[in-house]
Design a protein around this motif. Structure first.
Motif, PDB file in Angstrom:
ATOM      1  N   THR A  97      -0.698  10.040   4.545  1.00 19.39           N
ATOM      2  CA  THR A  97      -1.329   8.709   4.815  1.00 19.39           C
ATOM      3  C   THR A  97      -3.464   9.199   4.956  1.00 19.39           C
ATOM      4  OG1 THR A  97       0.151   8.016   6.485  1.00 19.39           O
ATOM      5  CG2 THR A  97      -2.098   6.753   6.857  1.00 19.39           C
ATOM      6  N   PRO A 138       5.230  -1.192   2.336  1.00 21.28           N
ATOM      7  CA  PRO A 138       4.940   0.771   1.755  1.00 21.28           C
ATOM      8  C   PRO A 138       5.265   1.093   1.013  1.00 21.28           C
ATOM      9  CG  PRO A 138       5.750   0.706   4.135  1.00 21.28           C
ATOM     10  CD  PRO A 138       6.143  -1.050   3.028  1.00 21.28           C
ATOM     11  N   ASP A 154       0.781  -1.423  -0.111  1.00 27.60           N
ATOM     12  CA  ASP A 154      -0.253  -0.045  -0.344  1.00 27.60           C
ATOM     13  C   ASP A 154       0.655   1.182   0.020  1.00 27.60           C
ATOM     14  OD1 ASP A 154      -1.861   1.721   0.184  1.00 27.60           O
ATOM     15  OD2 ASP A 154      -2.373   0.937   2.059  1.00 27.60           O
TER      16      ASP A 154
END
Length: 342
Positions: free
Chosen positions: A102, A95, A71
């Motif tokens: 975020t 990540p 992600d």
């Protein structure tokens, strides 16, 4: 965007989750909807890592499944909270840094566990995950779960080329919004809530099966249980709710836990109906603590061996028969309030 230093991928993943990490701010309110006022005094506000991708990854890892998560997060304090929450859980988190930071959400939670979420969809439309970041882990996965973050849709071609099964959660899709449609039509297992489509949920489930590749569509109805529709079904099958192991205090993460229970059963080769029963138990567990209570494999095995507590059926939200086919099945008369996820 800069790459993060990460270790070598696991040799194999039972489930690879794509997208959907972030931070939740939980606010306990006296009732939903919140009465109009200049201010309300509330109990201490909690902030911590959450969102659907985090929930599914943590839930699968707690069930003993080898789990990866790829992600974007920000180089910011919320990103640190996500990293800290996933550290030491068994989730292989890989990540990249997002230029927008975020993702965040503010969730209002009522005393009966119902919630209303305000989601911060801050990702830029042109955000893309480079193939050199996700292909090494994608090629090691048995199953892929795509969150409905926009960049995740661009992995479908590679997922199909590798012949991997894929699931997604459409959340409260109304059956009309274009953003969700590709996820609905290109996934093998499709989860969604009855909240968005309301009385049209039956036709929406049938349309996903008719025009997409799904083998099954599963619609959660909160305390009303869930509905399962497979390709051989004429009408959706009712999945009774499971009895939570304690009072229902917060339904945040119940839908994610439901998904984890279902995937646990499916990866073990269980029939769809048994998978849905496992999902109901996992969803019920998630409702018993603030945030998400993670169910373990022993709790789910008890369902299959018949040693789990019996379900207490309750009626789902009213659903009118759809115009193009039979309506949803009616559950038995109400006995006690339970929860399976929403």
């Amino acid at each position: 965007m800069t790459f993060q230093q990460v270790s070598e991928p696991y040799d194999a993943y039972d489930v690879l989750v794509v997208g959907g990490s972030g931070v939740d701010t939980l606010v306990q309110v006296g009732a939903l909807p919140v009465p109009l006022a200049d201010s309300h005094q509330v109990p201490p506000i909690h902030e911590g890592a959450g969102h659907t991708g985090t929930g599914v990854a943590l839930g699968c890892a707690a069930l003993g499944l080898a789990t990866g998560l790829v992600d974007f997060i920000g180089d910011d304090h919320p990103g640190t909270l996500v990293r800290e929450r996933l550290a030491g859980t068994g989730v292989d988190f890989r990540p990249l840094i997002s230029p927008r930071g975020t993702r965040r959400a503010v969730n209002l939670v009522a005393p009966d566990g119902r919630r209303m979420s305000f989601f911060d969809a801050r990702d830029p439309d042109d955000l893309r995950m480079p193939p050199e970041h996700y292909l090494p882990v994608l090629s090691r996965a048995r199953h892929v779960h795509l969150s409905i973050t926009n960049f995740a849709r661009h992995l479908y071609d590679d997922i199909e080329a590798l012949g991997l099964p894929v699931s997604t959660d459409l959340h409260d899709w109304d059956g009309l919004t274009d953003h969700h449609r590709e996820f609905a039509l290109r996934s093998d297992l499709v989860f969604l809530s009855t909240a968005g489509a309301g009385e049209r949920i039956g036709p929406v489930m049938r349309e996903i099966l008719r025009t997409g590749r799904a083998e099954a569509v599963i619609a959660t109805a909160g305390a009303g249980g869930a509905y399962l529709l497979a390709r051989d079904d004429r009408t959706p099958r009712l999945v009774p709710p499971a009895v939570p192991p304690g009072p229902v205090v917060d339904t945040n993460g119940a839908g994610d836990a439901f998904t984890c229970g279902f995937l646990y059963g499916r990866l073990a080769g269980r029939p769809l109906e048994e998978c849905a029963q496992l999902a109901a138990v996992a969803g019920a567990y998630a409702c018993t603590t603030p945030g998400t209570s993670l169910v373990g494999p022993d709790d789910l095995r008890a369902v299959l061996t018949g040693t789990a507590a019996p379900a207490g059926p309750v009626p789902p939200p009213p659903v009118a028969p759809p115009a193009d086919g039979p309506g949803l099945p009616e559950p038995p008369a109400p006995q006690q309030v339970t929860a399976t996820g929403a």
